[in-house]
Design an enzyme around this catalytic site. Sequence first.
Site, mmCIF file in Angstrom:
data_model
loop_
_atom_site.group_PDB
_atom_site.id
_atom_site.type_symbol
_atom_site.label_atom_id
_atom_site.label_comp_id
_atom_site.label_asym_id
_atom_site.label_seq_id
_atom_site.Cartn_x
_atom_site.Cartn_y
_atom_site.Cartn_z
ATOM 1 N N LYS A 86 72.527 -3.466 40.371
ATOM 2 C CA LYS A 86 71.402 -4.102 41.052
ATOM 3 C C LYS A 86 70.262 -3.110 41.310
ATOM 4 O O LYS A 86 69.102 -3.494 41.364
ATOM 5 C CB LYS A 86 71.853 -4.739 42.357
ATOM 6 C CG LYS A 86 72.693 -5.984 42.122
ATOM 7 C CD LYS A 86 72.952 -6.741 43.407
ATOM 8 C CE LYS A 86 73.495 -8.131 43.112
ATOM 9 N NZ LYS A 86 74.879 -8.086 42.591
ATOM 10 N N GLU A 108 66.040 -12.927 48.411
ATOM 11 C CA GLU A 108 67.141 -13.794 48.820
ATOM 12 C C GLU A 108 68.420 -12.999 48.638
ATOM 13 O O GLU A 108 68.491 -12.101 47.813
ATOM 14 C CB GLU A 108 67.183 -15.040 47.927
ATOM 15 C CG GLU A 108 67.966 -14.882 46.604
ATOM 16 C CD GLU A 108 67.344 -13.900 45.601
ATOM 17 O OE1 GLU A 108 66.184 -13.486 45.798
ATOM 18 O OE2 GLU A 108 68.038 -13.535 44.618
ATOM 19 N N SER A 376 80.120 -3.269 36.376
ATOM 20 C CA SER A 376 78.805 -3.502 36.982
ATOM 21 C C SER A 376 78.670 -2.884 38.373
ATOM 22 O O SER A 376 77.569 -2.543 38.788
ATOM 23 C CB SER A 376 78.518 -5.001 37.057
ATOM 24 O OG SER A 376 79.586 -5.693 37.685
#
Length: 408
Positions: A86, A108, A376
Amino acid sequence: MRERGYYGDFGGSFIPEILVATFDELVDAFAEAKADPAFWREYETLMSSYSCRPTPLTYAENLTEHFGGGRIFIKREDLNHTGAHKANNVMGQGLIVKRMGKQRVIAETGAGQHGVAAATMAAKFGFDCTIYMGEVDVQRQRPNVFWMEQLGAEVVPVSSGTRILKDAINEAFRDWVTNMDTTHYVLGTACGPHPFPEMVTWFQSIIGSEARRQVLEQTGQLPARVYACVGGGSNAMGIFSGFLDDPVELVGVEAGGRGLETGEHASRLASDDASVGIAQGYKTYFLQDGDGQMKETHSIAAGLDYVGVSPILADLREAGRVRFAAATDEEVVEALRLTIRKEGLIPALESSHGFVQAFKEAPTLSRDDVIVINQSGRGDKDIFTVADAIGDPKWKQFIREKAEEYDA
Ligand SMILES: *Cc1c(COP(=O)(O)O)cnc(C)c1O
């Protein structure tokens, strides 16, 4: 990418009239950044000094021995700052915000991982930051809310609708409409209206270009298969981007939850339960009922628990370029435990979905074949969920004692 952000039949930009100018501004800023080689260099420099890029590609020798098939390599996005891929997206968008001269970001968040990443970026760049989060999620994800607030973000609990991620998205759009001159909306995955799917994919493509170079350096060959978990689809698109033009099989793994047959899952492209629709500003497969009401989804991995999916992945499935599978909660915990024991790596529950499918297929490949799995994120954040799933009695005791300390 194609005109107006369509990928085959999917994507597009379904936004209120009032936001059109703001989106045009973003489309232009992104196009200029993309055309400017100095921008990508600035991005790489930032990510190498702030977030451990290039992340390593690790040979998983023990897992390879264990399965006795293809050689397993793991792309280590868990080593990014804040613990997941991210960071690639939020830091990239931070640089775009700087270019546009805006001072405030909103985002969000569901599980809170994207909220923490966005708040981290805002702290680093000196932006004001507001995070919208469903009330239910605020209650469930206290540690992430704590860090967002420490990072200087205002966390706004959203009490409308079912008080989860989709309601937070609606609220973030509402904020944007009122504050578009000063504010950028840092969308968290390769979904939403154009240019978000393309822009987020572009920043995440750093995973795939590194992985391609590293696998060639380390093995002298391209992988036979690349596996990645799929929530919104950003880490998958990131690593797949490096291999789209190669004869490499790409496998996306969604949340099978309690099993596809139970209906309690978040599998849009590997199940028959999703249908094409337009929501949240874009067209893709959604888990929805006949009236277009979004269904409740379930996954042990909060980051995969989403009703929509990247329009780019929907198109790549339609084109037969990416194959999709689903992993159940139970399979995920088992793959996670095996990876911890065999390699000393702790993949996030999200990432572990990719591991499940790779482990199923590894024995069918030969030692001459190479497999790449995208890890990830890291799994320390999942300690509550994993310790529960394993039923570790000493952990239960620890939680009980902590609670008593606070009661006293
Ligand atoms: C958020 C998250 C995901 C899911 O998001 P994508 O956009 O599908 O990549 C996957 N893995 C981790 C570790 C995450 O934090």
